[in-house]
Scaffold this active site. Structure first.
Site, PDB file in Angstrom:
ATOM      1  N   ASP A 142     -22.017 -21.793 -33.782  1.00  0.00           N
ATOM      2  CA  ASP A 142     -23.213 -22.278 -34.459  1.00  0.00           C
ATOM      3  C   ASP A 142     -24.389 -22.061 -33.504  1.00  0.00           C
ATOM      4  O   ASP A 142     -24.239 -21.477 -32.424  1.00  0.00           O
ATOM      5  CB  ASP A 142     -23.046 -23.721 -34.934  1.00  0.00           C
ATOM      6  CG  ASP A 142     -23.121 -24.767 -33.830  1.00  0.00           C
ATOM      7  OD1 ASP A 142     -23.262 -24.400 -32.640  1.00  0.00           O
ATOM      8  OD2 ASP A 142     -23.032 -25.960 -34.158  1.00  0.00           O
ATOM      9  N   CYS A 179     -19.617 -24.347 -30.325  1.00  0.00           N
ATOM     10  CA  CYS A 179     -20.765 -25.098 -30.829  1.00  0.00           C
ATOM     11  C   CYS A 179     -21.360 -25.830 -29.630  1.00  0.00           C
ATOM     12  O   CYS A 179     -20.959 -25.581 -28.498  1.00  0.00           O
ATOM     13  CB  CYS A 179     -20.393 -26.033 -31.976  1.00  0.00           C
ATOM     14  SG  CYS A 179     -19.301 -27.409 -31.575  1.00  0.00           S
ATOM     15  N   THR A 200     -21.131 -28.939 -28.335  1.00  0.00           N
ATOM     16  CA  THR A 200     -20.164 -29.674 -27.508  1.00  0.00           C
ATOM     17  C   THR A 200     -18.733 -29.176 -27.682  1.00  0.00           C
ATOM     18  O   THR A 200     -17.865 -29.497 -26.870  1.00  0.00           O
ATOM     19  CB  THR A 200     -20.160 -31.176 -27.862  1.00  0.00           C
ATOM     20  OG1 THR A 200     -19.753 -31.316 -29.229  1.00  0.00           O
ATOM     21  CG2 THR A 200     -21.529 -31.800 -27.643  1.00  0.00           C
ATOM     22  N   GLY A 201     -18.463 -28.471 -28.758  1.00  0.00           N
ATOM     23  CA  GLY A 201     -17.111 -28.069 -29.108  1.00  0.00           C
ATOM     24  C   GLY A 201     -16.428 -29.073 -30.020  1.00  0.00           C
ATOM     25  O   GLY A 201     -15.420 -28.764 -30.653  1.00  0.00           O
ATOM     26  N   GLY A 259     -17.443 -30.620 -32.943  1.00  0.00           N
ATOM     27  CA  GLY A 259     -17.513 -30.325 -34.374  1.00  0.00           C
ATOM     28  C   GLY A 259     -16.620 -29.173 -34.770  1.00  0.00           C
ATOM     29  O   GLY A 259     -15.881 -29.252 -35.770  1.00  0.00           O
ATOM     30  N   MET A 260     -16.651 -28.092 -33.994  1.00  0.00           N
ATOM     31  CA  MET A 260     -15.818 -26.927 -34.311  1.00  0.00           C
ATOM     32  C   MET A 260     -14.337 -27.264 -34.222  1.00  0.00           C
ATOM     33  O   MET A 260     -13.545 -26.824 -35.059  1.00  0.00           O
ATOM     34  CB  MET A 260     -16.130 -25.756 -33.372  1.00  0.00           C
ATOM     35  CG  MET A 260     -17.420 -25.055 -33.674  1.00  0.00           C
ATOM     36  SD  MET A 260     -17.368 -24.139 -35.225  1.00  0.00           S
ATOM     37  CE  MET A 260     -18.745 -23.036 -34.959  1.00  0.00           C
ATOM     38  N   HIS A 314       1.893 -25.054 -23.842  1.00  0.00           N
ATOM     39  CA  HIS A 314       2.562 -26.166 -24.520  1.00  0.00           C
ATOM     40  C   HIS A 314       2.228 -26.278 -25.995  1.00  0.00           C
ATOM     41  O   HIS A 314       3.042 -26.789 -26.762  1.00  0.00           O
ATOM     42  CB  HIS A 314       2.214 -27.491 -23.843  1.00  0.00           C
ATOM     43  CG  HIS A 314       2.749 -27.608 -22.460  1.00  0.00           C
ATOM     44  ND1 HIS A 314       2.687 -28.788 -21.752  1.00  0.00           N
ATOM     45  CD2 HIS A 314       3.355 -26.710 -21.633  1.00  0.00           C
ATOM     46  CE1 HIS A 314       3.229 -28.611 -20.559  1.00  0.00           C
ATOM     47  NE2 HIS A 314       3.634 -27.355 -20.459  1.00  0.00           N
ATOM     48  N   HIS A 362       8.537 -27.545 -26.696  1.00  0.00           N
ATOM     49  CA  HIS A 362       7.186 -27.516 -27.254  1.00  0.00           C
ATOM     50  C   HIS A 362       7.190 -27.023 -28.707  1.00  0.00           C
ATOM     51  O   HIS A 362       6.377 -27.476 -29.510  1.00  0.00           O
ATOM     52  CB  HIS A 362       6.271 -26.646 -26.396  1.00  0.00           C
ATOM     53  CG  HIS A 362       6.262 -27.066 -24.957  1.00  0.00           C
ATOM     54  ND1 HIS A 362       5.790 -28.299 -24.536  1.00  0.00           N
ATOM     55  CD2 HIS A 362       6.684 -26.428 -23.840  1.00  0.00           C
ATOM     56  CE1 HIS A 362       5.918 -28.394 -23.233  1.00  0.00           C
ATOM     57  NE2 HIS A 362       6.457 -27.272 -22.781  1.00  0.00           N
TER      58      HIS A 362
END
Length: 151
Positions: A8, A67, A69-70, A72-73, A100, A135
């Site tokens: 974004d 985005c 802060t990361g 929202g994405m 993992h 994992h």
């Protein structure tokens, strides 16, 4: 492996740098969904475009979402069944997200990471492989919990 990328307005400058850097450093095909400038866009739309394409592509392909802060994405991407988006702030979380969690989408914040740190995270994330074993059992449980959600 191809890399799908989208951002974004909060991270378009970081995306522009990473697109060129990944192409030069790894000689991978990078599919850039934008944005290409500071005009405001809605991060759920950008995440949806990338996730839809990634889910319809080769299983070895991966995505990178950016985005401000990361946050929202990562929230938007993880609503899609089959997407395992990991918000990473350092090389350690990037390494474990692959080893993992078999993360197929890397998420970073353009307003919280510098270019050098972001490149280091991408470098680790592209090189690491999924360890499988115990994992995989956990990923299977995540996938079962997500049935009926996403797209």
């Amino acid at each position: 492996m191809r890399i799908f990328m989208a951002a974004d307005h909060g991270a378009y400058e970081l995306k522009e740098d990473l697109v060129d850097w990944i192409r030069d450093q790894y000689e991978l095909e990078v599919i850039d969904f934008g944005v290409h400038g500071p005009e405001s866009v809605d991060y759920p739309d950008m995440a949806a475009r990338l996730c839809r394409e990634l889910l319809d592509s080769d299983p070895d392909d991966r995505g990178i979402l950016l985005c401000g802060t990361g946050l929202g994405m990562s929230m938007a991407a993880n609503r899609w069944s089959g997407i395992r988006a990991a918000l990473c702030h350092d090389e350690y979380t990037a390494r474990l997200s692959r080893q993992h969690n078999n993360a197929n989408v890397l998420v970073m914040g353009g307003r919280v990471l510098g270019i050098a740190v972001a490149r280091g995270i991408v470098d680790v994330w592209l090189r690491e492989a999924f360890e499988g074993g115990r994992h995989q059992r956990r990923l299977d449980k995540l996938e079962q919990a997500g049935k009926g959600g996403g797209h």
